[in-house]
Design a protein around this motif. Structure first.
Motif, PDB file in Angstrom:
ATOM      1  N   ILE A 105      21.416   4.643  -5.752  1.00  0.00           N
ATOM      2  CA  ILE A 105      19.899   4.414  -5.675  1.00  0.00           C
ATOM      3  C   ILE A 105      18.887   5.529  -6.099  1.00  0.00           C
ATOM      4  CG2 ILE A 105      19.927   3.120  -3.608  1.00  0.00           C
ATOM      5  CD1 ILE A 105      19.040   5.839  -1.988  1.00  0.00           C
ATOM      6  N   GLY A 106      19.856   6.052  -7.706  1.00  0.00           N
ATOM      7  CA  GLY A 106      18.977   7.163  -8.364  1.00  0.00           C
ATOM      8  C   GLY A 106      17.805   6.624  -8.935  1.00  0.00           C
ATOM      9  N   ASP A 107      17.614   5.120  -9.263  1.00  0.00           N
ATOM     10  CA  ASP A 107      16.448   4.511  -9.654  1.00  0.00           C
ATOM     11  C   ASP A 107      15.238   4.456  -8.577  1.00  0.00           C
ATOM     12  OD1 ASP A 107      17.748   2.900  -8.271  1.00  0.00           O
ATOM     13  OD2 ASP A 107      17.028   1.051  -9.081  1.00  0.00           O
ATOM     14  N   ARG A 108      15.444   4.954  -7.298  1.00  0.00           N
ATOM     15  CA  ARG A 108      14.381   4.718  -6.519  1.00  0.00           C
ATOM     16  C   ARG A 108      14.154   5.837  -5.707  1.00  0.00           C
ATOM     17  NH1 ARG A 108      15.708   0.093  -1.993  1.00  0.00           N
ATOM     18  NH2 ARG A 108      13.495   0.554  -1.634  1.00  0.00           N
ATOM     19  N   VAL A 109      14.914   7.076  -5.835  1.00  0.00           N
ATOM     20  CA  VAL A 109      14.726   8.399  -5.307  1.00  0.00           C
ATOM     21  C   VAL A 109      14.798   9.653  -6.254  1.00  0.00           C
ATOM     22  CG1 VAL A 109      15.698  10.042  -3.397  1.00  0.00           C
ATOM     23  CG2 VAL A 109      15.963   7.464  -2.946  1.00  0.00           C
ATOM     24  N   PHE A 159       9.500   0.000  -3.183  1.00  0.00           N
ATOM     25  CA  PHE A 159       9.406   1.215  -2.780  1.00  0.00           C
ATOM     26  C   PHE A 159      10.093   2.181  -3.631  1.00  0.00           C
ATOM     27  CE2 PHE A 159      11.322   0.960   0.857  1.00  0.00           C
ATOM     28  CZ  PHE A 159      12.044   2.240   1.018  1.00  0.00           C
ATOM     29  N   THR A 160       9.302   3.314  -3.994  1.00  0.00           N
ATOM     30  CA  THR A 160      10.510   4.552  -4.235  1.00  0.00           C
ATOM     31  C   THR A 160       9.918   5.427  -3.466  1.00  0.00           C
ATOM     32  OG1 THR A 160       8.521   5.296  -5.970  1.00  0.00           O
ATOM     33  CG2 THR A 160      10.157   3.864  -6.764  1.00  0.00           C
ATOM     34  N   VAL A 161      10.898   6.738  -3.564  1.00  0.00           N
ATOM     35  CA  VAL A 161      10.868   7.894  -2.568  1.00  0.00           C
ATOM     36  C   VAL A 161      10.800   9.182  -3.476  1.00  0.00           C
ATOM     37  CG1 VAL A 161      11.755   9.122  -0.625  1.00  0.00           C
ATOM     38  CG2 VAL A 161      11.727   6.753  -0.781  1.00  0.00           C
ATOM     39  N   VAL A 162       9.870  10.022  -3.303  1.00  0.00           N
ATOM     40  CA  VAL A 162      10.053  11.481  -3.675  1.00  0.00           C
ATOM     41  C   VAL A 162      10.500  12.244  -2.599  1.00  0.00           C
ATOM     42  CG1 VAL A 162       8.957  13.448  -4.849  1.00  0.00           C
ATOM     43  CG2 VAL A 162       8.149  11.323  -5.453  1.00  0.00           C
ATOM     44  N   ALA A 163      11.609  12.773  -2.803  1.00  0.00           N
ATOM     45  CA  ALA A 163      12.293  13.494  -1.757  1.00  0.00           C
ATOM     46  C   ALA A 163      12.283  15.203  -1.953  1.00  0.00           C
ATOM     47  CB  ALA A 163      13.722  12.922  -1.254  1.00  0.00           C
ATOM     48  N   ILE A 164      11.762  15.925  -1.171  1.00  0.00           N
ATOM     49  CA  ILE A 164      11.453  17.227  -1.630  1.00  0.00           C
ATOM     50  C   ILE A 164      12.555  18.111  -0.560  1.00  0.00           C
ATOM     51  CG2 ILE A 164       9.453  17.023  -2.857  1.00  0.00           C
ATOM     52  CD1 ILE A 164       7.784  18.047  -0.400  1.00  0.00           C
ATOM     53  N   ARG A 213       0.951  -1.253  -0.018  1.00  0.00           N
ATOM     54  CA  ARG A 213      -0.096   0.025  -0.091  1.00  0.00           C
ATOM     55  C   ARG A 213       0.724   1.079  -0.123  1.00  0.00           C
ATOM     56  NH1 ARG A 213      -2.385   0.125   6.276  1.00  0.00           N
ATOM     57  NH2 ARG A 213      -0.285  -0.089   7.212  1.00  0.00           N
ATOM     58  N   THR A 214       2.209   1.218   0.430  1.00  0.00           N
ATOM     59  CA  THR A 214       3.155   2.446   0.463  1.00  0.00           C
ATOM     60  C   THR A 214       4.041   2.113  -0.735  1.00  0.00           C
ATOM     61  OG1 THR A 214       4.310   1.445   2.294  1.00  0.00           O
ATOM     62  CG2 THR A 214       2.457   2.868   2.837  1.00  0.00           C
ATOM     63  N   ALA A 215       3.759   1.921  -1.778  1.00  0.00           N
ATOM     64  CA  ALA A 215       4.651   1.632  -2.839  1.00  0.00           C
ATOM     65  C   ALA A 215       5.519   3.418  -3.288  1.00  0.00           C
ATOM     66  CB  ALA A 215       4.201   1.096  -4.000  1.00  0.00           C
ATOM     67  N   ARG A 216       4.719   4.234  -2.930  1.00  0.00           N
ATOM     68  CA  ARG A 216       5.285   5.583  -2.900  1.00  0.00           C
ATOM     69  C   ARG A 216       5.190   6.352  -1.605  1.00  0.00           C
ATOM     70  NH1 ARG A 216       2.637   9.367  -7.020  1.00  0.00           N
ATOM     71  NH2 ARG A 216       4.583  10.250  -7.204  1.00  0.00           N
ATOM     72  N   VAL A 217       6.576   6.748  -1.487  1.00  0.00           N
ATOM     73  CA  VAL A 217       6.824   7.688  -0.148  1.00  0.00           C
ATOM     74  C   VAL A 217       7.331   8.885  -0.402  1.00  0.00           C
ATOM     75  CG1 VAL A 217       8.542   7.602   1.880  1.00  0.00           C
ATOM     76  CG2 VAL A 217       7.467   5.336   0.894  1.00  0.00           C
TER      77      VAL A 217
END
Length: 237
Positions: A100-104, A76-81, A51-55
């Protein structure tokens, strides 16, 4: 209780970014990720990757939290702002080093008004952005807005001490020791000053409770979790 003394909302000089990145956040970051994963998996079933595939990470700074989190869990992937360009420049370097550029995905975004759709993320996390915001209610509301129904909100920040003596105690206990190398002294003193200013700019638990109550978040979701941190942990109904 000390009055809140605001500090700059954006740490966007190269010196500030360097000194922040050079501070030893390892124990705090490990604790944050452990506690978040414990909250996410509290029913015994791993939540990340389902359920938390996008963080989304509000106020990622130099991306140390996403790096630690990705090292501990997959799927999961992370959008880091963050709003500070100098912080994001170091974040790009750190992400590249961690491979980990493919995940963040790093994005320069104001935490008080993001471009993402309502409920876009299965989990919203944040470590130590709230004390930078003059009126954190806008930031809390935005975090809540982008969290999906059934999603997880996990926010941690410093707690404002009740006295100058307590500020002095915490700075002395957690802001390191004077380095022997004289070339490192200026950076060390700046790091201590940053930590002191952050403590004085932080919120108390009652203040956080009052700010998130209009969102429907109960006061039981906000607790002291160390001698200098509060944590907001709640699953959005």
């Amino acid at each position: 209780m000390l009055d809140r003394v605001l500090e700059p909302e954006v740490m966007d000089t190269a010196v500030e970014a360097h000194d922040y990145d050079a501070m030893d956040h390892s124990a705090v970051n490990v604790k944050f990720c452990d506690d978040f994963l414990g909250f996410a998996n509290r029913d015994g079933q791993p939540a990340l990757g389902k359920r938390t595939a996008r963080v989304i990470d509000f106020g990622t700074g130099t991306a140390l939290i996403p790096i630690e989190l990705c090292a501990r869990a997959a799927g999961f992937t992370v959008v880091a702002i963050d709003l500070a360009e100098s912080m994001l420049a170091l974040a790009h370097r750190n992400i590249a080093r961690a491979k980990i550029g493919d995940r963040v995905l790093l994005e320069r975004v104001d935490a008080k008004g993001t471009p993402y759709e309502d409920g876009a993320f299965g989990a919203t996390i944040s470590n130590s952005i709230v004390h930078h915001i003059p009126d954190p209610r806008r930031c809390f509301a935005e975090m809540w807005r982008v969290t999906a129904k059934g999603g997880l909100l996990f926010v941690r920040d410093l707690h404002r001490p009740s006295s100058e003596a307590e500020v002095d105690r915490l700075v002395g206990l957690y802001a390191g020791t004077l380095p022997e190398d004289p070339t490192l002294v200026a950076s060390f003193e700046n790091q201590r000053a940053l930590f002191r200013a952050s403590l004085c700019a932080a919120l108390t638990v009652p203040e956080v409770v009052a700010m998130v109550a209009p969102l429907g978040i109960p006061e039981t979701a906000v607790t002291m979790t160390s001698d200098r941190h509060w944590t907001l942990a709640y699953e959005k109904p």
